[in-house]
Design an enzyme around this catalytic site. Structure first.
Site, PDB file in Angstrom:
ATOM      1  N   ARG A  60       0.838  -1.216   0.000  1.00  0.00           N
ATOM      2  CA  ARG A  60       0.000   0.000   0.000  1.00  0.00           C
ATOM      3  C   ARG A  60       0.867   1.259   0.000  1.00  0.00           C
ATOM      4  NH1 ARG A  60      -4.359  -0.615   4.560  1.00  0.00           N
ATOM      5  NH2 ARG A  60      -4.988   1.468   3.836  1.00  0.00           N
ATOM      6  N   ASN A  93      -8.396   8.188   6.537  1.00  0.00           N
ATOM      7  CA  ASN A  93      -7.445   7.639   5.580  1.00  0.00           C
ATOM      8  C   ASN A  93      -6.027   7.670   6.137  1.00  0.00           C
ATOM      9  OD1 ASN A  93      -9.666   7.469   3.932  1.00  0.00           O
ATOM     10  ND2 ASN A  93      -9.182   9.339   2.784  1.00  0.00           N
ATOM     11  N   HIS A 110      -6.835   7.398  12.066  1.00  0.00           N
ATOM     12  CA  HIS A 110      -6.456   5.989  11.921  1.00  0.00           C
ATOM     13  C   HIS A 110      -4.976   5.831  11.609  1.00  0.00           C
ATOM     14  CE1 HIS A 110     -10.885   4.898  10.784  1.00  0.00           C
ATOM     15  NE2 HIS A 110     -10.728   5.066  12.075  1.00  0.00           N
ATOM     16  N   CYS A 121       8.528   1.236  22.640  1.00  0.00           N
ATOM     17  CA  CYS A 121       8.715   2.530  23.333  1.00  0.00           C
ATOM     18  C   CYS A 121       7.815   3.633  22.808  1.00  0.00           C
ATOM     19  CB  CYS A 121      10.186   2.954  23.197  1.00  0.00           C
ATOM     20  SG  CYS A 121      10.645   3.499  21.521  1.00  0.00           S
ATOM     21  N   CYS A 137      13.521  -0.839  16.196  1.00  0.00           N
ATOM     22  CA  CYS A 137      13.179   0.567  16.453  1.00  0.00           C
ATOM     23  C   CYS A 137      14.476   1.389  16.460  1.00  0.00           C
ATOM     24  CB  CYS A 137      12.505   0.677  17.824  1.00  0.00           C
ATOM     25  SG  CYS A 137      12.323   2.377  18.423  1.00  0.00           S
ATOM     26  N   CYS A 140      14.859   2.580  20.484  1.00  0.00           N
ATOM     27  CA  CYS A 140      15.167   1.650  21.595  1.00  0.00           C
ATOM     28  C   CYS A 140      15.731   0.322  21.099  1.00  0.00           C
ATOM     29  CB  CYS A 140      13.895   1.402  22.417  1.00  0.00           C
ATOM     30  SG  CYS A 140      12.717   0.313  21.584  1.00  0.00           S
ATOM     31  N   GLY A 176     -16.899  10.865   1.293  1.00  0.00           N
ATOM     32  CA  GLY A 176     -16.289   9.621   0.827  1.00  0.00           C
ATOM     33  C   GLY A 176     -16.110   8.572   1.885  1.00  0.00           C
ATOM     34  N   THR A 177     -17.122   8.416   2.756  1.00  0.00           N
ATOM     35  CA  THR A 177     -17.023   7.355   3.762  1.00  0.00           C
ATOM     36  C   THR A 177     -18.349   6.610   3.843  1.00  0.00           C
ATOM     37  OG1 THR A 177     -16.568   6.826   6.093  1.00  0.00           O
ATOM     38  CG2 THR A 177     -17.553   8.981   5.643  1.00  0.00           C
ATOM     39  N   ALA A 220     -16.294  12.601  -5.746  1.00  0.00           N
ATOM     40  CA  ALA A 220     -15.746  13.657  -4.874  1.00  0.00           C
ATOM     41  C   ALA A 220     -15.022  14.731  -5.688  1.00  0.00           C
ATOM     42  CB  ALA A 220     -14.795  13.034  -3.862  1.00  0.00           C
TER      43      ALA A 220
HETATM   44  C1  BV8 Z   1     -12.395   1.320  18.415  1.00  0.00           C
HETATM   45  C2  BV8 Z   1      -6.496   1.812   9.371  1.00  0.00           C
HETATM   46  C3  BV8 Z   1     -12.659   1.571  20.773  1.00  0.00           C
HETATM   47  C4  BV8 Z   1      -5.916   0.569   8.876  1.00  0.00           C
HETATM   48  C5  BV8 Z   1      -8.884   1.416   9.779  1.00  0.00           C
HETATM   49  C6  BV8 Z   1     -19.650  -3.851  16.039  1.00  0.00           C
HETATM   50  C7  BV8 Z   1     -20.462  -2.775  15.760  1.00  0.00           C
HETATM   51  C8  BV8 Z   1     -19.953  -1.475  15.705  1.00  0.00           C
HETATM   52  C9  BV8 Z   1     -18.596  -1.246  15.922  1.00  0.00           C
HETATM   53  C10 BV8 Z   1     -17.777  -2.304  16.175  1.00  0.00           C
HETATM   54  C11 BV8 Z   1     -18.284  -3.601  16.242  1.00  0.00           C
HETATM   55  N1  BV8 Z   1     -17.253  -4.425  16.502  1.00  0.00           N
HETATM   56  C12 BV8 Z   1     -16.121  -3.699  16.621  1.00  0.00           C
HETATM   57  C13 BV8 Z   1     -16.424  -2.405  16.427  1.00  0.00           C
HETATM   58  C14 BV8 Z   1     -15.496  -1.264  16.481  1.00  0.00           C
HETATM   59  C15 BV8 Z   1     -14.696  -1.212  15.187  1.00  0.00           C
HETATM   60  C16 BV8 Z   1     -15.623  -1.094  14.002  1.00  0.00           C
HETATM   61  O1  BV8 Z   1     -16.196  -0.042  13.757  1.00  0.00           O
HETATM   62  N2  BV8 Z   1     -15.772  -2.192  13.245  1.00  0.00           N
HETATM   63  C17 BV8 Z   1     -16.654  -2.155  12.098  1.00  0.00           C
HETATM   64  C18 BV8 Z   1     -16.000  -2.875  10.922  1.00  0.00           C
HETATM   65  C19 BV8 Z   1     -17.971  -2.822  12.487  1.00  0.00           C
HETATM   66  N3  BV8 Z   1     -13.880  -0.036  15.284  1.00  0.00           N
HETATM   67  C20 BV8 Z   1     -12.654  -0.116  15.837  1.00  0.00           C
HETATM   68  O2  BV8 Z   1     -12.122  -1.150  16.189  1.00  0.00           O
HETATM   69  C21 BV8 Z   1     -11.961   1.210  16.056  1.00  0.00           C
HETATM   70  N4  BV8 Z   1     -11.524   1.280  17.421  1.00  0.00           N
HETATM   71  O3  BV8 Z   1     -13.592   1.236  18.266  1.00  0.00           O
HETATM   72  O4  BV8 Z   1     -11.776   1.434  19.658  1.00  0.00           O
HETATM   73  C22 BV8 Z   1     -12.713   2.983  21.147  1.00  0.00           C
HETATM   74  C23 BV8 Z   1     -13.407   3.906  20.339  1.00  0.00           C
HETATM   75  C24 BV8 Z   1     -13.457   5.226  20.738  1.00  0.00           C
HETATM   76  C25 BV8 Z   1     -12.840   5.638  21.904  1.00  0.00           C
HETATM   77  C26 BV8 Z   1     -12.165   4.704  22.685  1.00  0.00           C
HETATM   78  C27 BV8 Z   1     -12.105   3.373  22.313  1.00  0.00           C
HETATM   79  C28 BV8 Z   1     -10.748   1.332  15.161  1.00  0.00           C
HETATM   80  C29 BV8 Z   1     -11.193   1.402  13.719  1.00  0.00           C
HETATM   81  C30 BV8 Z   1      -9.989   1.757  12.846  1.00  0.00           C
HETATM   82  C31 BV8 Z   1      -9.639   0.605  11.944  1.00  0.00           C
HETATM   83  N5  BV8 Z   1      -8.617   1.016  10.980  1.00  0.00           N
HETATM   84  N6  BV8 Z   1      -7.910   1.833   8.967  1.00  0.00           N
HETATM   85  C32 BV8 Z   1      -5.822   0.583   7.377  1.00  0.00           C
HETATM   86  O5  BV8 Z   1      -6.276   1.535   6.714  1.00  0.00           O
HETATM   87  O6  BV8 Z   1      -5.260  -0.398   6.893  1.00  0.00           O
HETATM   88  S1  BV8 Z   1     -10.495   1.497   9.265  1.00  0.00           S
HETATM   89  C33 BV8 Z   1     -10.666   1.412   7.552  1.00  0.00           C
HETATM   90  O7  BV8 Z   1     -12.043   1.727   7.304  1.00  0.00           O
HETATM   91  C34 BV8 Z   1      -9.956   2.453   6.758  1.00  0.00           C
HETATM   92  O8  BV8 Z   1      -9.136   3.279   7.546  1.00  0.00           O
HETATM   93  C35 BV8 Z   1     -11.077   3.312   6.173  1.00  0.00           C
HETATM   94  O9  BV8 Z   1     -10.731   4.632   6.036  1.00  0.00           O
HETATM   95  C36 BV8 Z   1     -12.072   3.136   7.197  1.00  0.00           C
HETATM   96  C37 BV8 Z   1     -13.452   3.573   6.937  1.00  0.00           C
HETATM   97  O10 BV8 Z   1     -13.808   3.122   5.653  1.00  0.00           O
HETATM   98  P1  BV8 Z   1     -14.222   4.231   4.581  1.00  0.00           P
HETATM   99  O11 BV8 Z   1     -13.181   5.276   4.572  1.00  0.00           O
HETATM  100  O12 BV8 Z   1     -15.618   4.650   4.839  1.00  0.00           O
HETATM  101  O13 BV8 Z   1     -14.079   3.403   3.245  1.00  0.00           O
HETATM  102  P2  BV8 Z   1     -15.170   2.445   2.594  1.00  0.00           P
HETATM  103  O14 BV8 Z   1     -14.495   1.688   1.511  1.00  0.00           O
HETATM  104  O15 BV8 Z   1     -15.899   1.714   3.672  1.00  0.00           O
HETATM  105  O16 BV8 Z   1     -16.221   3.470   1.932  1.00  0.00           O
HETATM  106  C38 BV8 Z   1     -15.813   4.284   0.849  1.00  0.00           C
HETATM  107  C39 BV8 Z   1     -16.961   5.231   0.573  1.00  0.00           C
HETATM  108  O17 BV8 Z   1     -16.533   6.126  -0.460  1.00  0.00           O
HETATM  109  C40 BV8 Z   1     -18.206   4.540   0.076  1.00  0.00           C
HETATM  110  O18 BV8 Z   1     -19.345   5.080   0.726  1.00  0.00           O
HETATM  111  C41 BV8 Z   1     -18.243   4.887  -1.420  1.00  0.00           C
HETATM  112  O19 BV8 Z   1     -19.570   5.036  -1.888  1.00  0.00           O
HETATM  113  C42 BV8 Z   1     -17.542   6.211  -1.447  1.00  0.00           C
HETATM  114  N7  BV8 Z   1     -16.849   6.508  -2.707  1.00  0.00           N
HETATM  115  C43 BV8 Z   1     -16.231   5.632  -3.534  1.00  0.00           C
HETATM  116  N8  BV8 Z   1     -15.732   6.310  -4.590  1.00  0.00           N
HETATM  117  C44 BV8 Z   1     -16.038   7.610  -4.405  1.00  0.00           C
HETATM  118  C45 BV8 Z   1     -16.748   7.741  -3.203  1.00  0.00           C
HETATM  119  N9  BV8 Z   1     -17.213   8.924  -2.756  1.00  0.00           N
HETATM  120  C46 BV8 Z   1     -16.947  10.007  -3.506  1.00  0.00           C
HETATM  121  N10 BV8 Z   1     -16.257   9.970  -4.663  1.00  0.00           N
HETATM  122  C47 BV8 Z   1     -15.790   8.793  -5.138  1.00  0.00           C
HETATM  123  N11 BV8 Z   1     -15.119   8.778  -6.311  1.00  0.00           N
END
Ligand code: BV8
Length: 234
Positions: A60, A93, A110, A121, A137, A140, A176-177, A220
């Site tokens: 990536r 992103n 993220h 560390c 690292c 460390c 875009g999310t 977008a």
């Molecule tokens: C947390 C980094 C606690 C890595 C990423 C059950 C129910 C609800 C929630 C949960 C659950 N079980 C677990 C959870 C929590 C979990 C979660 O939400 N899971 C989901 C899958 C159910 N979340 C977590 O674990 C988070 N941590 O909750 O900790 C906490 C919280 C708060 C405070 C204290 C403690 C951590 C989540 C982070 C994960 N890491 N990324 C990497 O990138 O490799 S997330 C990953 O998804 C990406 O980062 C991405 O950015 C992110 C979101 O996806 P989108 O950006 O929306 O992308 P997607 O493809 O889904 O959608 C694209 C959109 O663009 C579409 O709508 C499409 O129509 C549109 N589009 C396409 N083309 C265009 C366009 N729009 C405009 N123009 C275009 N041309």
């Protein structure tokens, strides 16, 4: 009528970078249709197979090197230039295309693909092209270097700063999310609950489309510059 005199929070997702060729996660051919996110974007997956996960992020990172920002990133940088700290730009992103377009102080909740983190560390450094498992690292020397991204089950970065910005904003815009990933997917409801206007700019309605009082759909690179031009003209 929203103008540059208001306080605006913008949240972007993979869709803002889709036209830069980076692909998204949940669209057809999205990353999560090719990889099991539990294998490549969780601490457990990394512990099971660090070489595979480091390889996933190395690929990536290489992709990102060939990508260029698009008109949506540029329009948001222009808006930030006109609004200064009245605009808070939060992104899910891990790419650096907002910065390539000239945006500053981008809040990467993220993490960032081009950064590395020491699991020991907490030291951060610019990620090398190819990170290996148990990467040493530079601070460390522990064999604990990993991509500086927030995996599922890990706590997103800058949550206090983001929550403060949302609870004090006049307008919250999601661009875009898909509204699948929390806590980011809950930001629109948080803004609505404090009386802010909520606007969704996306290719199609997201999973949280009902949290928005206004929406515009299209690529977008077209709808974001058009919206920014309207705000700048007021
Ligand atoms: C947390 C980094 C606690 C890595 C990423 C059950 C129910 C609800 C929630 C949960 C659950 N079980 C677990 C959870 C929590 C979990 C979660 O939400 N899971 C989901 C899958 C159910 N979340 C977590 O674990 C988070 N941590 O909750 O900790 C906490 C919280 C708060 C405070 C204290 C403690 C951590 C989540 C982070 C994960 N890491 N990324 C990497 O990138 O490799 S997330 C990953 O998804 C990406 O980062 C991405 O950015 C992110 C979101 O996806 P989108 O950006 O929306 O992308 P997607 O493809 O889904 O959608 C694209 C959109 O663009 C579409 O709508 C499409 O129509 C549109 N589009 C396409 N083309 C265009 C366009 N729009 C405009 N123009 C275009 N041309």
């Amino acid at each position: 009528m929203i103008s540059t005199r208001d306080r605006i929070v913008v949240l972007t997702g993979a869709g803002v970078s889709a036209e830069s060729g980076l692909g998204t996660f949940r669209d057809k051919d999205g990353l999560w249709t090719k990889y099991d996110l539990n294998e490549v974007a969780t601490p457990e997956g990394y512990a099971r197979n660090p070489a595979f996960v480091q390889g996933f992020y190395n690929a990536r990172r290489a992709n990102l090197r060939d990508a260029a920002h698009n008109a949506a990133h540029a329009a948001l940088a222009e808006l930030q230039g006109a609004m200064g700290d009245r605009l808070t730009l939060v992104t899910q992103n891990v790419d650096d295309l907002h910065e390539q377009a000239g945006s500053r102080d981008v809040i990467h909740m993220h993490g960032q693909l081009m950064r590395a983190l020491c699991g020991g560390c907490g030291h951060r450094w610019d990620a090398p092209e190819d990170m290996q498992p148990h990467h040493p690292c530079p601070s460390c020397a522990a064999p604990a270097g990993r991509p500086d991204v927030v995996w599922f089950g890990e706590i997103p970065y800058h949550m206090d700063q983001i929550t403060d910005a949302i609870t004090g904003c006049d307008l919250f815009v999601a661009i875009g999310t898909s509204g699948n990933v929390y806590p980011a997917a809950g930001f629109a409801a948080m803004a609505r609950d404090i009386g802010a206007v909520t606007l969704e700019l996306n290719l199609e309605p997201s999973d949280v489309a009902t949290d928005f009082v206004a929406s515009r759909y299209g690529p977008a690179s077209e709808i974001v510059p058009a919206w920014v031009a309207e705000v700048l003209a007021r």
